[in-house]
Design an enzyme around this catalytic site. Structure first.
Site, short mmCIF file in Angstrom:
data_model
loop_
_atom_site.label_atom_id
_atom_site.label_comp_id
_atom_site.label_asym_id
_atom_site.label_seq_id
_atom_site.Cartn_x
_atom_site.Cartn_y
_atom_site.Cartn_z
N CYS A 46 -1.83 1.39 -3.03
CA CYS A 46 -0.99 2.53 -2.64
C CYS A 46 0.26 2.07 -1.92
O CYS A 46 1.38 2.22 -2.42
CB CYS A 46 -1.76 3.46 -1.73
SG CYS A 46 -3.37 3.77 -2.35
N1 SAJ Z 1 -1.44 -3.21 7.02
C1 SAJ Z 1 -0.69 -4.03 7.86
N2 SAJ Z 1 -0.34 -3.56 9.10
C2 SAJ Z 1 -0.69 -2.31 9.51
C3 SAJ Z 1 -1.45 -1.49 8.64
C4 SAJ Z 1 -1.81 -1.95 7.41
O1 SAJ Z 1 -0.36 -5.16 7.51
O2 SAJ Z 1 -0.35 -1.95 10.64
C5 SAJ Z 1 -1.77 -3.67 5.68
C6 SAJ Z 1 -3.26 -3.71 5.40
O3 SAJ Z 1 -3.81 -4.97 5.75
C7 SAJ Z 1 -3.31 -3.47 3.89
C8 SAJ Z 1 -2.11 -2.58 3.61
O4 SAJ Z 1 -1.25 -2.73 4.75
O5 SAJ Z 1 -3.15 -4.70 3.20
C9 SAJ Z 1 -2.47 -1.12 3.39
O6 SAJ Z 1 -3.24 -0.73 4.48
P1 SAJ Z 1 -3.65 0.82 4.75
O7 SAJ Z 1 -4.31 0.85 6.07
O8 SAJ Z 1 -2.50 1.71 4.54
O9 SAJ Z 1 -4.79 1.08 3.70
P2 SAJ Z 1 -4.94 1.70 2.25
O10 SAJ Z 1 -3.80 1.31 1.37
O11 SAJ Z 1 -6.31 1.38 1.82
O12 SAJ Z 1 -4.98 3.26 2.44
C10 SAJ Z 1 -3.85 3.96 2.62
C11 SAJ Z 1 -4.28 5.07 3.56
N3 SAJ Z 1 -4.39 4.44 4.89
C12 SAJ Z 1 -4.12 4.99 6.08
O13 SAJ Z 1 -3.54 6.04 6.18
C13 SAJ Z 1 -4.59 4.25 7.30
C14 SAJ Z 1 -3.36 6.13 3.39
O14 SAJ Z 1 -2.08 5.62 3.69
C15 SAJ Z 1 -3.47 6.70 2.00
O15 SAJ Z 1 -4.36 7.78 2.02
C16 SAJ Z 1 -4.00 5.70 0.99
O16 SAJ Z 1 -3.44 4.45 1.34
C17 SAJ Z 1 -3.59 6.15 -0.40
O17 SAJ Z 1 -4.48 6.18 -1.24
O18 SAJ Z 1 -2.42 6.49 -0.58
#
Ligand code: SAJ
Length: 440
Positions: A272
């Site tokens: 995503c």
């Molecule tokens: N990450 C960082 N730093 C941060 C947060 C995340 O480096 O502060 C990295 C994570 O390690 C990962 C990536 O970013 O590799 C994405 O992380 P994520 O926490 O956004 O997780 P996803 O992609 O599994 O889920 C996200 C959902 N997460 C949150 O809201 C916390 C949300 O944004 C959406 O519902 C989902 O993508 C989607 O399906 O769109």
């Protein structure tokens, strides 16, 4: 006067169809079945369909027992046959929306579903697109294909966009307690969509149009990508400033208002966050507008694997070693902690870069027993032992799964590159932390 579809939703006799039974579709199907609806799952993957009909779960966020129970009760079944849409009252489309090789939107999965849906769309049918996509997809792609049948939107069938908000592995927020945004082509479309989703979700957020709902989702994920990009750039700045970015972010996070914590990392993984913002920037290009923040965040986030490899090289140099000829272990290959998904994982980029640099690379991840690699399979090391750890010139913590004894790693590894601040505040010749003063 309520129409028959509203009555069917009200008395739960409406048959729900979920198209696409992945990390979004399967939990959604289970939730409707748990609330007493008959659910038919449709997927092109026959193996998945058979697993479901055998009551076998394959999604971490779904309970094995729950799936088995609703299948056994006849509330949930799966098929590859789209003709089942004839008996479905509400079809929810949850198929992938990746990028193609040119980083442009790939809506081919939506188009394949649409080709089938157009054959079977019928009076009093509700359709909701949940897959993240560019603003305009629902009205410009889906609506015309369905109206070609002669049926009229808002009278004969109802069409909405309602973005999925699944956060894989999140135990606190799941389908029921995550507010659901929805925008219909007409007010009646929205009203029916609200009624349907209200059957399983506590809070529904209607907006004026499908374009608005499509843009809401893209703002949510673009917001994350840009703020993660900022955290990553601050990390690189802190290395040059000789300060510890993790201490800086934690201290900034004490501000009780006007700040939201994001942390640096080895790059941006998942299906995503690295992808969705490009749906928005692509759409804006068609409107002759350049979405600069999105592009810049993308550049910074995609250079993080290279930065991690630079840190690995610097660490090896401390011991008169180079990447070439070194034996390196990647700890954690999933795209984020405590899940089994490797899609777009930065660990894969780091693995590629290290192998290109001449290193011998293994990985250890209990959530990911094997990956497809170089046209074959690469297996996780089966256990961590002192001898095994000592045999590596460097151990790189890329994903900080909770099920690893990091003290044991510290006691046995020759050199650790820590991209997730597992060793918070530690200053040690054998540990290089991303974003902390390394006297490199
Ligand atoms: N990450 C960082 N730093 C941060 C947060 C995340 O480096 O502060 C990295 C994570 O390690 C990962 C990536 O970013 O590799 C994405 O992380 P994520 O926490 O956004 O997780 P996803 O992609 O599994 O889920 C996200 C959902 N997460 C949150 O809201 C916390 C949300 O944004 C959406 O519902 C989902 O993508 C989607 O399906 O769109």
């Amino acid at each position: 006067m309520k129409n028959s579809l509203e009555n069917k939703i009200q008395d739960k006799s409406a048959v729900i169809g979920v198209i696409g039974l992945g990390y979004v579709g399967l939990p959604l199907a289970v939730e409707f079945a748990n609330n007493g609806f008959k659910v038919i799952g449709i997927d092109i993957n026959e193996a998945r369909v058979n697993q479901i009909n055998n009551g076998e779960n394959y999604i971490g966020d779904v309970s094995d027992a729950n799936l088995a129970e609703i299948v056994q009760k006849g509330l949930f079944s799966a098929t590859t046959d789209f003709a089942k849409l004839k008996e479905i009252d509400a079809a929810l489309i949850c198929v992938p929306t990746p990028l193609n090789k040119l980083k442009d939107p790939d809506v081919s999965y939506i188009l394949s579903v649409l080709a089938e849906l157009s054959k079977y769309v019928h009076r009093d049918m509700f359709i909701s697109l949940e897959s993240t996509t560019y603003p305009g997809t629902t009205r410009e792609l889906i609506l015309p294909a369905l109206e070609k049948t002669g049926l009229k939107v808002g009278e004969d069938f109802y069409l909405c966009f309602s973005p999925e908000r699944v956060d894989p592995g999140n135990e606190k927020y799941q389908i029921k307690n995550t507010p659901k945004v929805i925008g219909g082509i007409t007010e009646q479309c929205t009203a029916i969509g609200v009624k349907l989703y209200q059957s399983i979700i506590e809070t529904i957020v209607p907006v004026k149009s499908p374009e608005s709902a499509e843009t809401v989702k893209l703002l949510e994920n673009t917001f994350r990508s840009i703020n993660i990009g900022l955290a990553n750039e601050i990390a690189i700045m802190c290395e040059k400033l000789g300060v510890d970015v993790w201490e800086v972010i934690d201290a900034a996070d004490t501000k009780p208002f006007g700040f939201m914590k994001f942390t640096p990392g080895p790059g941006l993984g998942g299906h995503c966050i690295p992808i969705d913002p490009h749906y928005l920037s692509w759409k804006m290009k068609t409107l002759n507008y350049r979405a600069r923040f999105i592009e810049l965040a993308g550049e910074i986030n995609t250079t993080m694997p290279d930065h991690v490899v630079t840190l690995i090289g610097s660490g090896l140099n401390r011991f008169q070693k180079s990447i070439r000829g070194s034996n390196i272990l990647i700890l954690g290959i999933a795209y984020k902690k405590d899940i089994d998904d490797v899609r777009e994982s930065p660990a894969l980029d780091i693995l590629t870069l290290l192998e290109q640099g001449g290193a011998q690379v293994d990985y250890y991840d209990e959530f990911v027993p094997k990956i497809q690699w170089n046209n074959s399979e690469k297996f996780s090391q089966d256990k961590l032992s002192g001898t095994m750890l000592k045999s590596y010139d460097a151990v790189v913590i890329v994903t900080d799964h909770s099920n690893v004894d990091y003290q044991y790693i510290k006691d046995n590894a020759q050199l650790i590159i820590d991209t997730r601040n597992v060793f918070k505040g530690v200053s040690d010749k054998h540990i290089i932390r991303l974003g902390a003063n390394q006297d490199l």
